[in-house]
Design an enzyme around this catalytic site. Structure first.
Site, mmCIF file in Angstrom:
data_model
loop_
_atom_site.group_PDB
_atom_site.id
_atom_site.type_symbol
_atom_site.label_atom_id
_atom_site.label_comp_id
_atom_site.label_asym_id
_atom_site.label_seq_id
_atom_site.Cartn_x
_atom_site.Cartn_y
_atom_site.Cartn_z
ATOM 1 N N ILE A 213 0.840 -1.007 0.052
ATOM 2 C CA ILE A 213 -0.080 0.071 0.126
ATOM 3 C C ILE A 213 0.904 1.128 0.109
ATOM 4 O O ILE A 213 2.008 1.158 0.410
ATOM 5 C CB ILE A 213 -0.915 -0.198 0.978
ATOM 6 C CG1 ILE A 213 -0.359 -0.174 2.529
ATOM 7 C CG2 ILE A 213 -2.053 -1.161 1.083
ATOM 8 C CD1 ILE A 213 -1.112 -0.011 3.883
ATOM 9 N N ASP A 214 0.367 2.331 -0.416
ATOM 10 C CA ASP A 214 1.308 3.589 -0.743
ATOM 11 C C ASP A 214 1.698 4.082 0.618
ATOM 12 O O ASP A 214 1.168 3.839 1.807
ATOM 13 C CB ASP A 214 0.402 4.733 -1.182
ATOM 14 C CG ASP A 214 -0.068 4.502 -2.516
ATOM 15 O OD1 ASP A 214 0.716 3.499 -3.438
ATOM 16 O OD2 ASP A 214 -1.418 4.626 -3.120
ATOM 17 N N LYS A 215 2.395 5.027 0.747
ATOM 18 C CA LYS A 215 3.256 5.548 1.806
ATOM 19 C C LYS A 215 2.508 6.154 2.734
ATOM 20 O O LYS A 215 2.402 5.736 4.089
ATOM 21 C CB LYS A 215 4.541 6.361 1.564
ATOM 22 C CG LYS A 215 4.915 7.267 2.541
ATOM 23 C CD LYS A 215 5.942 8.395 2.056
ATOM 24 C CE LYS A 215 6.339 9.196 3.412
ATOM 25 N NZ LYS A 215 7.228 10.384 2.680
ATOM 26 N N THR B 135 -0.953 5.811 2.751
ATOM 27 C CA THR B 135 -2.239 4.830 3.085
ATOM 28 C C THR B 135 -1.817 4.085 4.139
ATOM 29 O O THR B 135 -0.903 3.283 4.189
ATOM 30 C CB THR B 135 -2.503 4.021 2.064
ATOM 31 O OG1 THR B 135 -2.860 5.020 0.913
ATOM 32 C CG2 THR B 135 -3.405 3.234 2.251
ATOM 33 N N ARG C 77 -7.395 5.470 -5.593
ATOM 34 C CA ARG C 77 -7.283 6.829 -5.818
ATOM 35 C C ARG C 77 -7.605 7.195 -7.193
ATOM 36 O O ARG C 77 -8.150 8.393 -7.571
ATOM 37 C CB ARG C 77 -5.722 7.072 -5.813
ATOM 38 C CG ARG C 77 -5.573 6.829 -4.012
ATOM 39 C CD ARG C 77 -3.992 6.849 -3.932
ATOM 40 N NE ARG C 77 -3.183 8.117 -4.159
ATOM 41 C CZ ARG C 77 -1.916 8.384 -3.970
ATOM 42 N NH1 ARG C 77 -1.155 7.287 -3.801
ATOM 43 N NH2 ARG C 77 -1.442 9.611 -4.306
#
Length: 304
Positions: free
Chosen positions: A137-139, A141, A238
């Site tokens: 998962i993104d930084k 998130t 997103r």
């Protein structure tokens, strides 16, 4: 080497080039970008610049990204939130702001560094930079990730992702008031040809992507939703929510900037479920919203 070309927009006018480039990819640290600039790997309008160069609208930036050097990933003691662990798998709640795995210029402070200190046995399928990492998962998130502790578990979990049997539900705050209570976004996602660091809905070089969403609460000009992933493309939620006109609040890449008091997108991977690789038993875990996410919801409720 990979070459990245980027055109400066009006909103980025007078932004320092090192700051702008490091914001384009979470795996590029500012110090690393500054080193690339010193090594003449960054040119603006075909001219070499310094790290403090202030970009102008319409500037064409060309960055030559060097091949990554082999790195030794060091274990680091961290206070990880482990939700489940046995000899095959581990489920961890990643905090907002933490990068999942190391990259050149960003070799410490990542989840992988902490996992290596917590347990010595992680699958090696993804190599030294991403041991045990099945999905990411993104930084900015927060939320739950499953980690494989051996290659058998890794292959099983990846197979479940491919066959869309893993449960992944996210909580998000989006701009705008969604009129319908639920919906499905079925739109292919690929690399944005105009901005190679972003993803977009496109038919070119894309992969199928499906996101289901349900409205949890409506506010004055925002909506609190739960999204369930059927596929797992980069930045999927997103990109999809932007595509239907409801971009994520706080998203610096795909939405309006600085609209809420949150550093990054309001997105939390709250529910994760999968079949245990060895026993076949279905396991499901839920992580509560982070405090800062709850505070944004409280603020939205008060102003509505």
């Amino acid at each position: 080497m990979e070459q990245v070309t980027y055109k400066v927009s009006e909103v980025e006018h007078l932004e320092r080039i090192d700051k702008l480039l490091s914001s384009m990819n979470e795996e590029w640290s500012r110090s690393q970008v500054q080193q690339w600039i010193k090594n003449d790997l960054v040119v603006v309008n075909e001219n070499v610049v310094k790290g403090n160069y202030k970009c102008k609208t319409g500037d064409t930036i060309t960055l030559t990204v060097p091949e990554p050097e082999p790195l030794d990933v060091e274990p680091e003691e961290m206070n990880l939130q482990i939700y489940y662990e046995d000899s095959d798998v581990l489920v961890v709640n990643k905090p907002r702001g933490m990068v999942v795995h190391p990259a050149p210029g960003h070799v410490s402070g990542t989840l992988v560094n902490g996992l290596m200190a917590h347990c010595k046995d992680l699958s090696g399928i993804n190599g030294v930079m991403r041991p045990g990492i099945v999905h990411r998962i993104d930084k900015d998130t927060s939320g739950l990730l499953m980690v494989a502790k051996n290659d058998m578990a890794h292959e099983s979990l990846v197979n479940q992702l491919v066959h869309k049997t893993v449960t992944r539900r996210y909580k998000a705050i989006v701009h705008g008031v969604i009129p319908h209570d639920k919906g499905t976004i079925d739109a292919p996602i690929g690399r944005d040809e105009k901005d190679r660091q972003s993803m977009t809905v496109t038919e070119k070089n894309s992969k199928d992507a499906v996101t289901h969403f349900q409205v949890l609460q409506r506010f004055k000009d925002f909506t609190y939703v739960e999204c369930q992933l059927e596929t797992g493309r980069t930045h999927q939620i997103r990109v999809h929510m932007k595509y239907i006109g409801y971009p994520l609040a706080g998203d610096p890449k795909y939405g309006p900037k600085k609209t809420i008091e949150l550093d990054g997108q309001a997105l939390h991977a709250g529910v994760l479920g999968f079949d245990h690789p060895r026993t076949g038993e279905y396991l499901e875990f839920e992580a509560a919203l982070p405090k800062e996410f709850e505070e944004v919801l409280d603020w939205l409720e008060k102003r509505s």
